[in-house]
Design a protein around this motif. Structure first.
Motif, PDB file in Angstrom:
ATOM      1  N   VAL A   7     110.061 -15.437  72.402  1.00 33.73           N
ATOM      2  CA  VAL A   7     109.032 -14.977  71.439  1.00 33.73           C
ATOM      3  C   VAL A   7     107.667 -14.177  72.166  1.00 33.73           C
ATOM      4  O   VAL A   7     107.808 -13.315  71.591  1.00 33.73           O
ATOM      5  CB  VAL A   7     108.381 -16.321  70.862  1.00 33.73           C
ATOM      6  N   GLU A   8     107.159 -14.214  73.211  1.00 36.67           N
ATOM      7  CA  GLU A   8     106.202 -13.617  74.060  1.00 36.67           C
ATOM      8  C   GLU A   8     106.945 -13.218  73.961  1.00 36.67           C
ATOM      9  O   GLU A   8     106.514 -11.332  73.554  1.00 36.67           O
ATOM     10  CB  GLU A   8     105.799 -14.462  75.448  1.00 36.67           C
ATOM     11  N   ILE A  11     107.632 -10.467  71.014  1.00 37.44           N
ATOM     12  CA  ILE A  11     106.543  -9.111  70.602  1.00 37.44           C
ATOM     13  C   ILE A  11     106.137  -8.574  70.942  1.00 37.44           C
ATOM     14  O   ILE A  11     105.405  -7.574  70.624  1.00 37.44           O
ATOM     15  CB  ILE A  11     104.897 -10.573  70.478  1.00 37.44           C
ATOM     16  N   HIS A  12     105.875  -8.531  72.943  1.00 35.94           N
ATOM     17  CA  HIS A  12     105.677  -7.652  74.064  1.00 35.94           C
ATOM     18  C   HIS A  12     106.267  -6.069  73.575  1.00 35.94           C
ATOM     19  O   HIS A  12     106.032  -5.416  73.251  1.00 35.94           O
ATOM     20  CB  HIS A  12     105.348  -8.545  75.675  1.00 35.94           C
ATOM     21  N   THR A  15     105.778  -4.550  70.140  1.00 32.37           N
ATOM     22  CA  THR A  15     104.615  -3.252  70.259  1.00 32.37           C
ATOM     23  C   THR A  15     104.181  -3.243  71.083  1.00 32.37           C
ATOM     24  O   THR A  15     103.757  -2.160  70.871  1.00 32.37           O
ATOM     25  CB  THR A  15     103.125  -5.058  70.988  1.00 32.37           C
ATOM     26  N   VAL A  80     109.064 -12.944  65.475  1.00 27.23           N
ATOM     27  CA  VAL A  80     109.180 -14.756  65.848  1.00 27.23           C
ATOM     28  C   VAL A  80     110.737 -15.198  65.035  1.00 27.23           C
ATOM     29  O   VAL A  80     111.056 -15.723  65.919  1.00 27.23           O
ATOM     30  CB  VAL A  80     107.600 -15.208  65.015  1.00 27.23           C
ATOM     31  N   ALA A 124     101.773 -22.925  56.055  1.00 21.99           N
ATOM     32  CA  ALA A 124     100.809 -22.000  56.473  1.00 21.99           C
ATOM     33  C   ALA A 124     100.886 -21.087  57.457  1.00 21.99           C
ATOM     34  O   ALA A 124     100.006 -20.042  58.418  1.00 21.99           O
ATOM     35  CB  ALA A 124      99.237 -22.924  56.833  1.00 21.99           C
ATOM     36  N   TRP A 125     101.233 -21.668  59.183  1.00 22.97           N
ATOM     37  CA  TRP A 125     101.762 -21.526  60.109  1.00 22.97           C
ATOM     38  C   TRP A 125     102.445 -20.287  59.958  1.00 22.97           C
ATOM     39  O   TRP A 125     102.062 -18.984  60.273  1.00 22.97           O
ATOM     40  CB  TRP A 125     102.817 -22.347  61.518  1.00 22.97           C
ATOM     41  N   GLU A 128     100.011 -17.104  58.611  1.00 24.10           N
ATOM     42  CA  GLU A 128      99.028 -16.397  59.485  1.00 24.10           C
ATOM     43  C   GLU A 128      99.760 -15.171  60.489  1.00 24.10           C
ATOM     44  O   GLU A 128      99.394 -14.359  60.520  1.00 24.10           O
ATOM     45  CB  GLU A 128      98.925 -17.308  60.399  1.00 24.10           C
ATOM     46  N   LEU A 129     101.428 -16.042  60.938  1.00 24.68           N
ATOM     47  CA  LEU A 129     101.517 -14.662  61.666  1.00 24.68           C
ATOM     48  C   LEU A 129     102.370 -13.309  60.412  1.00 24.68           C
ATOM     49  O   LEU A 129     102.542 -12.795  60.750  1.00 24.68           O
ATOM     50  CB  LEU A 129     102.940 -15.801  61.970  1.00 24.68           C
ATOM     51  N   VAL A 132      99.686 -10.544  60.439  1.00 22.51           N
ATOM     52  CA  VAL A 132      99.153  -9.602  61.426  1.00 22.51           C
ATOM     53  C   VAL A 132     100.680  -8.779  61.666  1.00 22.51           C
ATOM     54  O   VAL A 132     101.630  -9.576  62.044  1.00 22.51           O
ATOM     55  CB  VAL A 132      98.931 -10.388  62.899  1.00 22.51           C
ATOM     56  N   LEU A 137      98.828  -5.415  66.252  1.00 20.11           N
ATOM     57  CA  LEU A 137      98.230  -6.061  67.439  1.00 20.11           C
ATOM     58  C   LEU A 137      97.900  -4.895  67.819  1.00 20.11           C
ATOM     59  O   LEU A 137      97.822  -5.132  69.389  1.00 20.11           O
ATOM     60  CB  LEU A 137      99.829  -6.339  67.701  1.00 20.11           C
ATOM     61  N   GLU A 140      95.324  -4.322  68.248  1.00 21.64           N
ATOM     62  CA  GLU A 140      94.109  -4.479  69.155  1.00 21.64           C
ATOM     63  C   GLU A 140      93.875  -4.961  70.957  1.00 21.64           C
ATOM     64  O   GLU A 140      93.239  -5.161  71.490  1.00 21.64           O
ATOM     65  CB  GLU A 140      94.966  -6.382  68.944  1.00 21.64           C
ATOM     66  N   VAL A 141      95.732  -4.552  70.519  1.00 23.17           N
ATOM     67  CA  VAL A 141      95.532  -4.781  72.529  1.00 23.17           C
ATOM     68  C   VAL A 141      94.952  -3.398  72.911  1.00 23.17           C
ATOM     69  O   VAL A 141      94.297  -3.280  74.088  1.00 23.17           O
ATOM     70  CB  VAL A 141      97.739  -4.209  72.206  1.00 23.17           C
TER      71      VAL A 141
ATOM     72  N   PHE B  90     102.887 -22.238  70.744  1.00 15.74           N
ATOM     73  CA  PHE B  90     103.622 -20.868  71.868  1.00 15.74           C
ATOM     74  C   PHE B  90     102.629 -21.038  73.204  1.00 15.74           C
ATOM     75  O   PHE B  90     101.417 -21.711  73.735  1.00 15.74           O
ATOM     76  CB  PHE B  90     102.101 -19.537  71.078  1.00 15.74           C
ATOM     77  N   SER B 113      95.998 -10.565  73.170  1.00 19.69           N
ATOM     78  CA  SER B 113      95.791 -10.758  71.664  1.00 19.69           C
ATOM     79  C   SER B 113      97.503 -11.010  71.131  1.00 19.69           C
ATOM     80  O   SER B 113      96.889 -11.555  70.042  1.00 19.69           O
ATOM     81  CB  SER B 113      96.301  -9.165  71.657  1.00 19.69           C
TER      82      SER B 113
END
Lengths: 162, 162
Positions: A7-8, A11-12, A15, A80, A124-125, A128-129, A132, A137, A140-141, B90, B113
């Motif tokens: 997942v990490e 997302i990277h 982005t 995700v 709810a989780w 939030e995702l 965005v 992102l 933000e970065v 996470f 971020s």
């Protein structure tokens, strides 16, 4: 409750792909190089992103990966769920229907209250995702990352795309 | 992202223990019987709930488990974290600090971020679970469960506590 490492990475990658010029791509090897992660394992996650309709895989010698649509129209949740799946975090095995209080299945007209609470938290989780976008992102970065890291990233990208 | 089966069992047990009269307890064997689950495996989760300060384990022939405090002062989150742990879903492995853009650690003044977004979603999930007390769950179950199942549950409890 743990999300996979993929997942990490995913997302990277999304982005970074958001700042690749249209019609250009990055290969799995380049994405792995940029993030300092092993290419074979990253490829597995990139393929999951393709299957889920987040990335396009462009064949050929100048091929590679790109976002399927503008980063403003892709959310963190899309990435995700592509990698971690869409199943809710809580699995209700209906234990209320076991033991001495059990009744025939047809008598349970509404879902178990515990199931309802757990699903509400899961929603709810996800909300939030979903709020965005990948474009958010990137903003933000760009605002928060060390200026030197951004410079190095731009230099790397210019070299790779040259 | 999956919660362990123990989470479902733990929430059901806490909900049942909330309607046991003060000073009385239920044994692991009785809790397992009521929920139709294997006692040895349930015991493991009950012990986790004791360690986390959700349940008391009362020794002796009439011993067993009870809530450490009134059900209105215990939340679903207390039970979930007792069994599933308090670590965020996470794990940020700081991949921004690898590859060609890496800088010395001291130059990263603010969290990644991506990490921030993921932690915000985790917090939203926990907030939902914290907003529901075990007493709230008891009310929900009483209002929504089939009347016949409630009757059977009351009958079972009277017999067990007689």
């Amino acid at each position: 409750m743990r999300l996979s490492e993929g997942v990490e990475w995913g997302i990277h990658c999304a982005t970074l792909l958001a700042v690749v010029p249209p019609e250009r791509t990055l290969s799995a090897a380049r994405l792995a190089e940029y993030h300092g992660v092993p290419a074979p394992y990253l490829t597995k996650h990139l393929q999951a992103l393709v299957r889920a309709g987040v990335l396009d895989s462009v064949p050929g010698p100048r091929g590679g990966f790109r976002l399927v649509r503008p980063a403003a129209d892709l959310t963190v949740l899309d990435v995700v769920e592509a990698i971690d799946g869409v199943d809710p975090s809580f699995t209700c095995t209906e234990i209320r229907r076991r033991g001495p209080t059990r009744l025939p299945a047809r008598e349970y007209g509404v879902p178990c209250s515990i199931h309802v609470v757990m699903d509400r938290a899961d929603a709810a989780w996800r909300a939030e995702l979903q709020a965005v976008s990948i474009a958010d992102l990137v903003r933000e970065v760009v605002q928060r990352a060390p200026a030197r890291a951004l410079e190095k990233g731009i230099g790397w990208m210019q070299e790779v795309l040259a």
